[in-house]
Design a protein around this motif. Structure first.
Motif, PDB file in Angstrom:
ATOM      1  N   LEU A  70       7.751  13.187  22.805  1.00 48.21           N
ATOM      2  CA  LEU A  70       8.491  13.272  24.061  1.00 48.21           C
ATOM      3  C   LEU A  70       9.921  12.749  23.967  1.00 48.21           C
ATOM      4  N   ASN A  71      10.191  11.838  23.023  1.00 41.06           N
ATOM      5  CA  ASN A  71      11.452  11.109  23.073  1.00 41.06           C
ATOM      6  C   ASN A  71      12.326  11.155  21.820  1.00 41.06           C
ATOM      7  N   SER A  72      11.733  11.429  20.662  1.00 41.20           N
ATOM      8  CA  SER A  72      12.488  11.275  19.412  1.00 41.20           C
ATOM      9  C   SER A  72      13.724  12.147  19.354  1.00 41.20           C
ATOM     10  N   ARG A  73      13.585  13.395  19.751  1.00 43.54           N
ATOM     11  CA  ARG A  73      14.717  14.317  19.669  1.00 43.54           C
ATOM     12  C   ARG A  73      15.865  13.851  20.562  1.00 43.54           C
ATOM     13  N   PHE A  74      15.529  13.299  21.725  1.00 41.92           N
ATOM     14  CA  PHE A  74      16.564  12.890  22.669  1.00 41.92           C
ATOM     15  C   PHE A  74      17.206  11.567  22.264  1.00 41.92           C
ATOM     16  N   HIS A  75      16.390  10.584  21.860  1.00 38.90           N
ATOM     17  CA  HIS A  75      16.904   9.248  21.572  1.00 38.90           C
ATOM     18  C   HIS A  75      17.258   9.037  20.102  1.00 38.90           C
ATOM     19  N   LYS A  76      16.905  10.007  19.233  1.00 34.56           N
ATOM     20  CA  LYS A  76      17.163   9.904  17.791  1.00 34.56           C
ATOM     21  C   LYS A  76      16.462   8.685  17.182  1.00 34.56           C
ATOM     22  N   ILE A  77      15.245   8.434  17.670  1.00 31.42           N
ATOM     23  CA  ILE A  77      14.403   7.355  17.151  1.00 31.42           C
ATOM     24  C   ILE A  77      13.025   7.922  16.839  1.00 31.42           C
ATOM     25  N   VAL A  78      12.471   7.554  15.693  1.00 32.18           N
ATOM     26  CA  VAL A  78      11.116   7.967  15.335  1.00 32.18           C
ATOM     27  C   VAL A  78      10.314   6.719  14.964  1.00 32.18           C
ATOM     28  N   PHE A  79       9.124   6.580  15.526  1.00 29.15           N
ATOM     29  CA  PHE A  79       8.202   5.515  15.147  1.00 29.15           C
ATOM     30  C   PHE A  79       7.211   6.074  14.128  1.00 29.15           C
ATOM     31  N   SER A  80       7.274   5.560  12.906  1.00 25.20           N
ATOM     32  CA  SER A  80       6.368   5.992  11.837  1.00 25.20           C
ATOM     33  C   SER A  80       5.221   4.993  11.730  1.00 25.20           C
ATOM     34  N   VAL A  81       3.992   5.495  11.688  1.00 27.06           N
ATOM     35  CA  VAL A  81       2.807   4.639  11.726  1.00 27.06           C
ATOM     36  C   VAL A  81       2.406   4.203  10.321  1.00 27.06           C
ATOM     37  N   LEU A  82       2.204   2.898  10.151  1.00 29.87           N
ATOM     38  CA  LEU A  82       1.673   2.337   8.912  1.00 29.87           C
ATOM     39  C   LEU A  82       0.338   1.669   9.207  1.00 29.87           C
ATOM     40  N   GLY A  83      -0.619   1.820   8.292  1.00 28.36           N
ATOM     41  CA  GLY A  83      -1.912   1.166   8.462  1.00 28.36           C
ATOM     42  C   GLY A  83      -2.752   1.305   7.213  1.00 28.36           C
ATOM     43  N   TYR A  84      -3.662   0.367   7.016  1.00 32.56           N
ATOM     44  CA  TYR A  84      -4.507   0.415   5.813  1.00 32.56           C
ATOM     45  C   TYR A  84      -5.347   1.681   5.776  1.00 32.56           C
ATOM     46  N   ASP A  85      -5.638   2.243   6.949  1.00 30.10           N
ATOM     47  CA  ASP A  85      -6.469   3.440   7.021  1.00 30.10           C
ATOM     48  C   ASP A  85      -5.650   4.730   6.953  1.00 30.10           C
ATOM     49  N   ILE A  86      -4.320   4.599   6.801  1.00 31.50           N
ATOM     50  CA  ILE A  86      -3.460   5.778   6.757  1.00 31.50           C
ATOM     51  C   ILE A  86      -2.656   5.847   5.461  1.00 31.50           C
ATOM     52  N   ASN A  87      -1.956   4.748   5.141  1.00 30.79           N
ATOM     53  CA  ASN A  87      -0.962   4.803   4.079  1.00 30.79           C
ATOM     54  C   ASN A  87      -1.335   4.087   2.789  1.00 30.79           C
ATOM     55  N   ALA A  88      -2.340   3.229   2.822  1.00 28.03           N
ATOM     56  CA  ALA A  88      -2.667   2.445   1.633  1.00 28.03           C
ATOM     57  C   ALA A  88      -3.382   3.307   0.591  1.00 28.03           C
ATOM     58  N   CYS A  89      -3.115   3.014  -0.677  1.00 26.30           N
ATOM     59  CA  CYS A  89      -3.798   3.729  -1.763  1.00 26.30           C
ATOM     60  C   CYS A  89      -4.305   2.711  -2.780  1.00 26.30           C
ATOM     61  N   PRO A  90      -5.327   3.056  -3.564  1.00 29.62           N
ATOM     62  CA  PRO A  90      -5.893   2.119  -4.544  1.00 29.62           C
ATOM     63  C   PRO A  90      -4.851   1.650  -5.557  1.00 29.62           C
ATOM     64  N   ASP A  91      -4.961   0.392  -5.950  1.00 24.45           N
ATOM     65  CA  ASP A  91      -4.053  -0.180  -6.941  1.00 24.45           C
ATOM     66  C   ASP A  91      -4.766  -1.359  -7.603  1.00 24.45           C
ATOM     67  N   SER A  92      -4.152  -1.933  -8.603  1.00 23.36           N
ATOM     68  CA  SER A  92      -4.776  -3.047  -9.311  1.00 23.36           C
ATOM     69  C   SER A  92      -3.699  -3.998  -9.800  1.00 23.36           C
ATOM     70  N   GLY A  93      -4.135  -5.121 -10.382  1.00 19.36           N
ATOM     71  CA  GLY A  93      -3.197  -6.094 -10.922  1.00 19.36           C
ATOM     72  C   GLY A  93      -2.862  -7.218  -9.974  1.00 19.36           C
ATOM     73  N   LYS A  94      -3.208  -7.060  -8.684  1.00 14.59           N
ATOM     74  CA  LYS A  94      -2.985  -8.099  -7.683  1.00 14.59           C
ATOM     75  C   LYS A  94      -4.196  -8.146  -6.767  1.00 14.59           C
ATOM     76  N   THR A  95      -4.225  -9.144  -5.883  1.00 21.24           N
ATOM     77  CA  THR A  95      -5.308  -9.191  -4.909  1.00 21.24           C
ATOM     78  C   THR A  95      -5.141  -8.050  -3.924  1.00 21.24           C
ATOM     79  N   ALA A  96      -6.219  -7.717  -3.224  1.00 21.15           N
ATOM     80  CA  ALA A  96      -6.164  -6.618  -2.257  1.00 21.15           C
ATOM     81  C   ALA A  96      -5.106  -6.870  -1.188  1.00 21.15           C
ATOM     82  N   GLN A  97      -5.025  -8.118  -0.720  1.00 22.39           N
ATOM     83  CA  GLN A  97      -4.042  -8.420   0.322  1.00 22.39           C
ATOM     84  C   GLN A  97      -2.619  -8.320  -0.207  1.00 22.39           C
ATOM     85  N   GLU A  98      -2.395  -8.745  -1.434  1.00 21.18           N
ATOM     86  CA  GLU A  98      -1.053  -8.636  -2.019  1.00 21.18           C
ATOM     87  C   GLU A  98      -0.637  -7.174  -2.149  1.00 21.18           C
ATOM     88  N   ILE A  99      -1.598  -6.325  -2.503  1.00 23.08           N
ATOM     89  CA  ILE A  99      -1.317  -4.894  -2.620  1.00 23.08           C
ATOM     90  C   ILE A  99      -0.954  -4.311  -1.255  1.00 23.08           C
TER      91      ILE A  99
END
Length: 265
Positions: free
Chosen positions: A34-63
């Protein structure tokens, strides 16, 4: 297509508020629609269930901190009956994410649910830790409570708009000011802006013998297509606006007048 400033919003929560997480996601997506085109602002969603991918070498929380938290501009956190699993440094992963985000001087919106729960499904140890955390931050954080998902939805809707208003007020509407650089224009876009700087309006009228543009009749189909593309681009950037339903007459916007002042004769 339009240029906009992207703000990464990380959703932080334990596992017992999946519906509330979905409400936050849907609210962010809806605000963008409704608003991004008019206000030139976009809210991009981040979350463990959306953007996180498997990795190693650190603790899960550090990743997760590296993949998500470091990229977040804003945190929206929600709790109900659980605080979450402890990390090496904090009482839970959610608490670590909120604490480190706030320590970096960034904004965090925190919510607590007062919805009822079947006692048979209540983890009393988790609930006690949650109440302890809530009491701990009470004097230093302004948080909100809600008693239903409908109330939470309304809170998120209202607070997203307040948040957007704060962002809008913190910088000029002009994208070139926000990014501290001048926008790139094509030669045809500059030609259009120069015409509009002089005449304050632009006529782009398609006729049988060609197209009227800037007081001239253009017959070349390629040139006409390039002009139309440039008009659309300037409109997307917020510098001009159509003032007739046939899109034959265009006026400068306030941003358009300002950008014209930067264009030489």
């Amino acid at each position: 297509m339009f240029q906009a400033n992207c703000f990464n919003v990380m959703i932080v929560s334990p596992s017992d508020v999946q519906e509330e997480r979905n409400i936050i996601k849907e609210s962010l997506y809806r605000w963008n629609e409704l608003n991004s085109r008019f206000h030139k602002i976009v809210f991009s969603v981040l979350g463990y269930d959306i953007n996180a991918c498997p990795d190693s070498g650190k603790t899960a929380q550090e990743i997760l901190n590296h993949q998500l938290l470091e990229q977040a501009d804003i945190v929206i956190a929600v709790f109900w009956t659980k605080l979450g699993s402890p990390t090496s440094e904090y009482s839970s992963g959610s608490v670590e994410e909120i604490s480190k985000h706030m320590a970096a001087g960034k904004k965090a919106l925190i919510y607590f649910s007062n919805q009822s729960i079947d006692p048979r499904n209540l983890n009393t140890e988790q609930y006690a830790k949650l109440k302890e955390y809530k009491a701990k931050i009470q004097g230093s954080v302004f948080y909100n409570e809600f008693s239903s998902k409908e109330e939470f939805y309304q809170l998120i809707q209202n607070h997203l708009q307040i948040l957007a208003n704060e962002i809008i007020n913190s910088f000029s509407f002009n994208f070139e000011t926000i990014t501290d650089r001048k926008p790139a224009f094509t030669e045809i876009e500059i030609e259009i802006l120069k015409i509009m700087k002089e005449r304050k309006q632009l006529h782009f009228i398609k006729m049988l013998g060609g197209t009227s543009f800037g007081g001239h009749l253009i017959k070349d189909a390629r040139k006409i297509a390039e002009i139309e593309e440039a008009i659309d681009s300037l409109e997307d950037k917020g510098y001009i606006k159509a003032t007739s339903y046939k899109r034959e007459l265009f006026d400068l916007t306030a941003s358009g007048f300002r950008i014209c002042d930067q264009i030489g004769d």
